[in-house]
Design an enzyme around this catalytic site. Structure first.
Site, mmCIF file in Angstrom:
data_model
loop_
_atom_site.group_PDB
_atom_site.id
_atom_site.type_symbol
_atom_site.label_atom_id
_atom_site.label_comp_id
_atom_site.label_asym_id
_atom_site.label_seq_id
_atom_site.Cartn_x
_atom_site.Cartn_y
_atom_site.Cartn_z
ATOM 1 N N HIS A 52 0.838 -1.206 0.000
ATOM 2 C CA HIS A 52 0.000 0.000 0.000
ATOM 3 C C HIS A 52 0.872 1.255 0.000
ATOM 4 O O HIS A 52 0.697 2.161 -0.829
ATOM 5 C CB HIS A 52 -0.910 -0.019 1.233
ATOM 6 N N GLU A 53 1.819 1.309 0.933
ATOM 7 C CA GLU A 53 2.684 2.480 1.037
ATOM 8 C C GLU A 53 3.616 2.592 -0.160
ATOM 9 O O GLU A 53 3.967 3.691 -0.586
ATOM 10 C CB GLU A 53 3.484 2.429 2.338
ATOM 11 N N HIS A 60 1.918 4.600 -2.842
ATOM 12 C CA HIS A 60 2.080 6.041 -2.642
ATOM 13 C C HIS A 60 3.484 6.482 -3.064
ATOM 14 O O HIS A 60 3.658 7.489 -3.761
ATOM 15 C CB HIS A 60 1.888 6.390 -1.160
#
Length: 404
Positions: free
Chosen positions: A26-27, A30
């Site tokens: 997920h990170e 980003h």
């Protein structure tokens, strides 16, 4: 002591590995999109707390592993608070500080001064990475295992159940529900799970005849290694295919991607349908899981995967494939949750950016403050509710008599 270590290996370790893996992806979503837009980044952390390992790369990004393995985060340069959506006064202050320290040319490298569409893409990249991860894992599974279809053949009808009252008999083959064709047992099970107290019309083949049977599923209390103790919707049908009811085929990569996408759509659709039923009062919400429930499910999946009598290599392969499927489902759930329009989540950031794109200015400070307070309260309430469900399912309130 040995028993505690065994429980930790069975429940805690799989949960932490799963959570760390999914949050890291997920990170990383980003991070990679931010890097593509040349955003200045201070830190990429796996885990929280004091760094166990740390290294700074040539771009000035600190890569670290924290000692608390409960997720991770990306820190953009100039983040003023946890919201990452400062108001106009905050932007002006940040801009003045950046110019004073690094010169006017440095302003364009900061996340908060990127065009709103770039910031929106960076924020959306996290949840979208969760969906992409799920698609990759499901594609891998369908490529390795293939597709096995088990026709919804009735093996047993529970006495006194809605199915018994409707007239179901062993060996009945279910071909449609409410006029929608079904081919797999999972389709029947999922429909029943999301239809408590709603009448369902089953189209059934029996001895060359086609029948219409109506049954209304009811909630029953069940216990399993994966879900714990929970009230679930059942009609009283136990399905088990006959030899002629099995279909199996190998999937090429393109077919595997398509099947993986279909599975994702099915999971997302079922999730929103369940949430919608909660809001209209048709579901109690006790199937929502928090961290304890996910840990319990991770342990249950592990226990089921290693329960078969097989050579160690086969057991490890079965455990890996089972765990990949579980990780895909959890990753989809994380993507859905992060897209909810709650200000402390990615979906809330996207909501604020939508306002900024239309109004040509950031959300006012007062509105942000109220939004984040409400968002924190909603998120905390959701987590408390999910944790209460987890504790109920784990039977930790038996001593209160009747609550579990």
């Amino acid at each position: 002591m040995t028993g505690f270590i065994g429980q930790a290996l069975l429940y805690i370790v799989p949960f932490l590995v799963l959570l760390t893996f999914i949050v890291t992806i997920h990170e990383l979503g980003h991070f990679l999109v931010a890097r593509a837009f040349k955003v200045k980044i201070d830190r990429f952390s796996i885990g929280f707390g004091k760094a166990l390992l740390s290294r700074t790369d040539r771009h000035g990004v600190e890569w670290r592993v924290g000692w608390i393995p409960l997720g991770g985060y990306v820190k953009f340069s100039g983040d003023l608070d946890a919201s990452s959506v400062p108001d106009q006064a905050g932007l002006d202050e940040l801009k003045s500080r950046v110019i004073a320290e690094h010169g006017p040319a440095a302003v364009k490298d900061y996340f908060h001064f990127k065009p709103v569409w770039q910031r929106a893409l960076i924020v959306a990249a996290g949840p979208l990475s969760n969906f992409a991860l799920a698609l990759v894992l499901l594609t891998l599974l369908f490529s390795v295992i293939g597709e096995r279809i088990e026709a919804p053949r009735v093996f047993q009808v529970v006495p006194g159940s809605p199915a018994a009252a409707a007239g179901f008999q062993p060996r009945d083959l279910i071909t449609a529900i409410n006029g929608r064709p079904v081919q797999e047992s999972n389709e029947v099970t999922q429909t029943i799970l999301l239809s408590a107290n709603d009448p369902l019309t089953f189209t059934v083949e029996r001895g060359g005849r086609t029948l219409q049977l109506t049954a209304t599923p009811v909630r029953v209390l069940e216990e399993s290694d994966v879900a714990g103790r929970a009230w679930v919707s059942r009609a009283g049908l136990r399905l088990s295919p006959l030899p002629q009811d099995y279909q199996f085929r190998r999937l090429n990569p393109v077919e595997a991607v398509g099947k993986g996408a279909d599975t994702m759509v099915s999971v997302v659709s079922a999730t929103f349908r369940y949430i919608g039923r909660i809001f209209v009062g048709k579901e109690s919400g006790d199937m929502l899981n928090g961290p304890l429930g996910i840990a319990k499910a991770a342990g249950g999946v592990t226990k089921q995967a290693i329960a078969y009598e097989a050579p160690p290599a086969i057991l490890m392969l079965n455990l890996l494939l089972t765990y990949l499927q579980f990780a895909a489902i959890v990753s989809i759930g994380m993507g859905i949750v992060n897209l909810l329009p709650i200000p402390v989540l990615d979906g809330g950031h996207l909501m604020f950016y939508g306002y900024e794109a239309v109004a040509r200015r950031p959300v006012p400070a007062r509105v942000q403050e109220v939004g984040y307070r409400v968002g924190l309260a909603l998120l905390a309430g959701l987590m408390l509710f999910a944790t209460w469900n987890d504790l109920q399912k784990l039977s930790l309130f038996k001593f209160l008599g009747g609550l579990a």
